[in-house]
Scaffold this motif. Structure first.
Motif, PDB file in Angstrom:
ATOM      1  N   HIS A   5       0.838  -1.207   0.000  1.00 39.49           N
ATOM      2  CA  HIS A   5       0.000   0.000   0.000  1.00 39.49           C
ATOM      3  C   HIS A   5       0.871   1.254   0.000  1.00 39.49           C
ATOM      4  O   HIS A   5       0.638   2.181  -0.785  1.00 39.49           O
ATOM      5  CB  HIS A   5      -0.930  -0.012   1.225  1.00 39.49           C
ATOM      6  CG  HIS A   5      -1.537   1.317   1.511  1.00 39.49           C
ATOM      7  ND1 HIS A   5      -1.033   2.183   2.454  1.00 39.49           N
ATOM      8  CD2 HIS A   5      -2.574   1.978   0.927  1.00 39.49           C
ATOM      9  CE1 HIS A   5      -1.736   3.296   2.454  1.00 39.49           C
ATOM     10  NE2 HIS A   5      -2.681   3.196   1.548  1.00 39.49           N
TER      11      HIS A   5
ATOM     12  N   ILE B  61     -15.050   5.034   9.454  1.00 43.82           N
ATOM     13  CA  ILE B  61     -13.911   4.358   8.827  1.00 43.82           C
ATOM     14  C   ILE B  61     -13.780   3.021   9.542  1.00 43.82           C
ATOM     15  O   ILE B  61     -13.763   2.976  10.782  1.00 43.82           O
ATOM     16  CB  ILE B  61     -12.629   5.191   8.972  1.00 43.82           C
ATOM     17  CG1 ILE B  61     -12.791   6.511   8.203  1.00 43.82           C
ATOM     18  CG2 ILE B  61     -11.420   4.418   8.446  1.00 43.82           C
ATOM     19  CD1 ILE B  61     -11.591   7.448   8.317  1.00 43.82           C
TER      20      ILE B  61
ATOM     21  N   ARG C 199     -11.894  -0.618  10.446  1.00 44.57           N
ATOM     22  CA  ARG C 199     -10.607  -1.300  10.521  1.00 44.57           C
ATOM     23  C   ARG C 199     -10.803  -2.652  11.194  1.00 44.57           C
ATOM     24  O   ARG C 199     -11.776  -2.863  11.920  1.00 44.57           O
ATOM     25  CB  ARG C 199      -9.604  -0.486  11.346  1.00 44.57           C
ATOM     26  CG  ARG C 199      -9.158   0.801  10.699  1.00 44.57           C
ATOM     27  CD  ARG C 199      -8.251   0.561   9.490  1.00 44.57           C
ATOM     28  NE  ARG C 199      -7.730   1.808   8.949  1.00 44.57           N
ATOM     29  CZ  ARG C 199      -8.284   2.477   7.943  1.00 44.57           C
ATOM     30  NH1 ARG C 199      -9.379   2.028   7.342  1.00 44.57           N
ATOM     31  NH2 ARG C 199      -7.737   3.596   7.507  1.00 44.57           N
TER      32      ARG C 199
ATOM     33  N   THR D 121     -12.847  14.078   8.376  1.00 48.43           N
ATOM     34  CA  THR D 121     -13.526  13.898   7.090  1.00 48.43           C
ATOM     35  C   THR D 121     -12.650  13.177   6.060  1.00 48.43           C
ATOM     36  O   THR D 121     -13.150  12.396   5.247  1.00 48.43           O
ATOM     37  CB  THR D 121     -13.936  15.286   6.550  1.00 48.43           C
ATOM     38  OG1 THR D 121     -14.694  15.901   7.576  1.00 48.43           O
ATOM     39  CG2 THR D 121     -14.723  15.207   5.273  1.00 48.43           C
TER      40      THR D 121
ATOM     41  N   CYS E 235      -6.867  10.428   3.068  1.00 49.76           N
ATOM     42  CA  CYS E 235      -7.279  10.643   1.674  1.00 49.76           C
ATOM     43  C   CYS E 235      -6.146  11.185   0.789  1.00 49.76           C
ATOM     44  O   CYS E 235      -5.540  12.213   1.100  1.00 49.76           O
ATOM     45  CB  CYS E 235      -8.437  11.630   1.670  1.00 49.76           C
ATOM     46  SG  CYS E 235      -9.043  11.964   0.031  1.00 49.76           S
TER      47      CYS E 235
HETATM   48  C1  HEM Z   1     -14.713  15.646  -0.255  1.00 48.52           C
HETATM   49  C2  HEM Z   1     -14.234  14.616  -0.897  1.00 48.52           C
HETATM   50  C3  HEM Z   1     -13.531  13.442  -0.293  1.00 48.52           C
HETATM   51  C4  HEM Z   1     -13.683  12.879   0.934  1.00 48.52           C
HETATM   52  C5  HEM Z   1     -14.641  13.304   2.046  1.00 48.52           C
HETATM   53  C6  HEM Z   1     -12.769  11.764   1.014  1.00 48.52           C
HETATM   54  C7  HEM Z   1     -12.613  10.959   2.125  1.00 48.52           C
HETATM   55  C8  HEM Z   1     -11.674   9.963   2.243  1.00 48.52           C
HETATM   56  C9  HEM Z   1     -11.397   9.220   3.449  1.00 48.52           C
HETATM   57  C10 HEM Z   1     -12.098   9.397   4.789  1.00 48.52           C
HETATM   58  C11 HEM Z   1     -10.415   8.334   3.176  1.00 48.52           C
HETATM   59  C12 HEM Z   1      -9.750   7.376   4.150  1.00 48.52           C
HETATM   60  C13 HEM Z   1     -10.443   6.025   4.169  1.00 48.52           C
HETATM   61  C14 HEM Z   1      -9.781   5.091   5.156  1.00 48.52           C
HETATM   62  O1  HEM Z   1      -8.975   5.504   5.990  1.00 48.52           O
HETATM   63  O2  HEM Z   1     -10.116   3.899   5.094  1.00 48.52           O
HETATM   64  C15 HEM Z   1     -10.074   8.501   1.779  1.00 48.52           C
HETATM   65  C16 HEM Z   1      -9.139   7.753   1.115  1.00 48.52           C
HETATM   66  C17 HEM Z   1      -8.837   7.943  -0.201  1.00 48.52           C
HETATM   67  N1  HEM Z   1      -9.283   8.937  -1.032  1.00 48.52           N
HETATM   68 FE1  HEM Z   1     -10.593  10.368  -0.562  1.00 48.52          FE
HETATM   69  N2  HEM Z   1     -12.089  11.670  -0.166  1.00 48.52           N
HETATM   70  C18 HEM Z   1     -12.509  12.685  -0.987  1.00 48.52           C
HETATM   71  C19 HEM Z   1     -12.058  12.980  -2.250  1.00 48.52           C
HETATM   72  C20 HEM Z   1     -11.098  12.271  -2.904  1.00 48.52           C
HETATM   73  C21 HEM Z   1     -10.551  12.610  -4.199  1.00 48.52           C
HETATM   74  C22 HEM Z   1     -10.927  13.831  -5.053  1.00 48.52           C
HETATM   75  C23 HEM Z   1      -9.676  11.645  -4.528  1.00 48.52           C
HETATM   76  C24 HEM Z   1      -8.865  11.616  -5.786  1.00 48.52           C
HETATM   77  C25 HEM Z   1      -8.695  10.640  -6.533  1.00 48.52           C
HETATM   78  C26 HEM Z   1      -9.639  10.688  -3.421  1.00 48.52           C
HETATM   79  C27 HEM Z   1      -8.884   9.540  -3.378  1.00 48.52           C
HETATM   80  C28 HEM Z   1      -8.712   8.758  -2.258  1.00 48.52           C
HETATM   81  C29 HEM Z   1      -7.857   7.585  -2.219  1.00 48.52           C
HETATM   82  C30 HEM Z   1      -7.034   7.022  -3.373  1.00 48.52           C
HETATM   83  C31 HEM Z   1      -7.927   7.074  -0.929  1.00 48.52           C
HETATM   84  C32 HEM Z   1      -7.198   5.862  -0.369  1.00 48.52           C
HETATM   85  C33 HEM Z   1      -5.964   6.327   0.350  1.00 48.52           C
HETATM   86  C34 HEM Z   1      -5.201   5.202   0.993  1.00 48.52           C
HETATM   87  O3  HEM Z   1      -5.730   4.126   1.217  1.00 48.52           O
HETATM   88  O4  HEM Z   1      -4.023   5.438   1.282  1.00 48.52           O
HETATM   89  N3  HEM Z   1     -10.514  11.112  -2.467  1.00 48.52           N
HETATM   90  N4  HEM Z   1     -10.837   9.519   1.243  1.00 48.52           N
END
Ligand code: HEM
Length: 527
Positions: free
Chosen positions: A130, A381, A383, A453, A461
């Motif tokens: 990862h 979230i 886990r 968030t 994120c």
């Molecule tokens: C307001 C909009 C967004 C919110 C509220 C949001 C929220 C989140 C959260 C809470 C996580 C963590 C999940 C976890 O810990 O299991 C996450 C992971 C992620 N988000 Fe966002 N997200 C948003 C927009 C975006 C955008 C625009 C992208 C772009 C592609 C994105 C790509 C990702 C990716 C790839 C992960 C996985 C990261 C990892 O596992 O290291 N998100 N998001």
């Protein structure tokens, strides 16, 4: 009979093996049941469905935050077949779990589903693999790169404004489905800026694609049985069942787009001068021999299209909903943007919206922060502990003298975000649930602790900077141009935790029509 796969006598043996296996799985499950018995929690309405069905059927805002009042921030729920779930609404405990990625992984069911959807990518892998993937993609999502593509985000926001303008024509007002239009816009934002790929619907596939994102498999007795069996052993997800079928549809749709996107790299087309940073990163690493196969690239692209569109689209739609119901906030926000324009001779640019260059737009930014706090798209979230551990806590665990909580390997943990830590009354005060941008104008507000968030730690994120830029650019463009009102007095919109774990709107009494958010728009001049 020749050709018959199994002799008749074989079936009883197969049945016996299946029964023995099911009994073993159930035995394993029942040994878990007492694990969190030292914690209080709400009554479990069903031994089969646990608290899960009630949670899915209840509108957002009516469960986690209510349970917290009775049981405190750390309590117990039950999943299917009484599997105990630890609800961890304690800030110290939550940050500990989110940051200790070697011990706390995404639950096995999520990993299996994510792999079915996308294959191997950032979302579906853990630990070293990862981190490698995350590091690889991070360079496409830096604040610096987001700044360079902000002009495209402005263009796309203007395109939507023009589309609504055309629809308005000579009408004074029209009804627009915010959920659909903003989801489409967000999908195109990520696709145009990260992959130089236009999704503005030349083939008519987008509406179908969006419906598949939002819905889940139809809720039948067969689907529920399949869910029960999968909860006993998540690997069953790999055998034919309604969830796998649904996952395959999604994979096919997203995969088709992802393959077309990657096709440009395979044909050796130059990406220079194009807004395609994510594609560039993947392509460069392929050239540098870092083992980016076609499957790898397609999985990563599909995952980014998914993660980057639904989330941001939902948050912007929820902001519009709030503004429609709070004309005082809407007017104050618009007045500040128009005053800025009158004073500077042009509407706010990227730097102004992001708060650089001394132009404060303080009320606008307060509305955005309050949106991120109260409209988090993830309910929680999840886990799973992959080893025994002790979680440190801020609170004293009820019934014990300890600021810590022991957990056993296999324990599922929900960190409540939307209805939990983001609206914790101990952090945000008695009015924590109220949408009140003014709180962000008080001194010392940022020291209260972060909102979750976008998660925290190594899995936080990837698209945070991108999402905030998109939210600000789209909100500023639309609010300056239009006014928003509830569609009709008798349309009540409820928010539910639907497929996956994200919050989506439905019209009360019209739930069978799926996700939608009809709001009335009119031109600002028509106020
Ligand atoms: C307001 C909009 C967004 C919110 C509220 C949001 C929220 C989140 C959260 C809470 C996580 C963590 C999940 C976890 O810990 O299991 C996450 C992971 C992620 N988000 Fe966002 N997200 C948003 C927009 C975006 C955008 C625009 C992208 C772009 C592609 C994105 C790509 C990702 C990716 C790839 C992960 C996985 C990261 C990892 O596992 O290291 N998100 N998001």
């Amino acid at each position: 009979m020749p050709g018959q796969v199994f002799e008749c006598a074989t079936w009883p043996r197969i049945a016996a093996v299946v029964i023995l296996w099911a009994m073993y799985e159930l035995y394993k499950r029942f040994t878990h049941i007492g694990r969190l018995s030292f914690l209080h929690g709400p009554p479990t309405p069903s031994y089969v469905w646990g608290n899960v069905s009630a949670l899915r059927e209840a509108p957002v805002g009516t469960q986690y935050s209510e349970w917290r009042k009775t049981y405190g921030p750390v309590y117990r729920l039950h999943d299917l077949l009484m599997e105990p779930i630890l609800v961890l609404g304690d800030p110290t405990g939550a940050l500990y779990v989110l940051n200790k990625t070697e011990t706390y992984w995404r639950p096995v069911i999520d990993r299996v589903v994510l792999r079915l959807w996308f294959g191997l990518n950032i979302l579906s892998t853990e630990t070293k693999e990862h981190l490698q993937r995350k590091r690889r993609m991070s360079s496409a999502f830096t604040a610096q790169y987001v700044k360079t593509i902000s002009a495209k985000l402005f263009d796309l926001a203007h395109d939507l404004a023009n589309e609504w303008n055309d629809k308005l024509g000579l009408e004074k007002c029209i009804i627009v489905d915010m959920a659909k239009d903003l989801h489409r816009l967000s999908l195109n934002c990520i696709s145009r800026t990260m992959f130089a790929y236009d999704l503005s619907d030349p083939t008519g596939r987008i509406p179908t694609l969006l419906e598949k994102f939002s819905g889940g498999p139809e809720d039948t007795i067969f689907t529920r049985l399949a869910l029960l069996m999968i909860s006993v052993n998540p690997q069953l997800m790999n055998f034919p069942n309604p969830f796998k079928e649904w996952a395959n549809m999604l994979r096919t749709e997203l995969g088709t787009i992802a393959q077309k996107v990657w096709g440009a790299v395979e044909k050796g087309e130059s990406l220079e001068g194009q807004d395609a940073k994510a594609l560039e990163v993947l392509s460069q690493q392929r050239e540098e021999g870092e083992g980016v196969s076609k499957d790898d690239a397609v999985s990563e692209i599909a995952g980014l299209l998914f993660a980057g569109s639904e989330s941001t689209g939902n948050v912007i739609a929820e902001l519009m909903y709030e503004l429609a119901h709070r004309p005082d906030i809407q007017t104050k926000m618009r007045d500040e943007l128009l005053a800025f324009e009158a004073h500077n001779g042009s509407p706010p640019r990227y730097g102004d919206l992001m708060g650089s260059g001394g132009n404060k737009l303080s009320y606008f930014n307060a509305v955005i922060m309050e949106t991120l706090r109260t409209k988090a798209v993830l309910m929680y979230i999840a886990r799973e502990a992959v080893a025994d551990d002790v979680i440190p806590l801020n609170i004293l665990l009820p019934g014990s003298a300890a600021h810590s909580l022991p957990v056993r390997k296999g324990q599922i943990i929900y960190i409540p975000i939307r209805d939990g830590l983001n609206i914790d009354p101990d952090i945000w005060g008695a009015d924590a649930k109220t949408f009140s941008p003014e709180r962000w104008l008080e001194s010392g507000v940022r020291e209260r602790g972060g909102i979750l968030t976008f998660g925290d730690g190594p899995k936080a994120c990837l698209g945070r900077a991108f999402a905030i830029a998109e939210l600000k650019i789209v909100a500023a463009t639309l609010v300056r141009t239009f006014s928003f009102r509830p569609s009709y007095d008798h349309f009540h919109i409820d928010f539910y935790q639907l497929s996956g774990n994200t919050v989506k709107p439905m019209v009360r009494g019209h739930e069978n029509e799926g996700v939608q958010m009809p709001l009335q728009i009119r031109l600002r001049e028509e106020l």
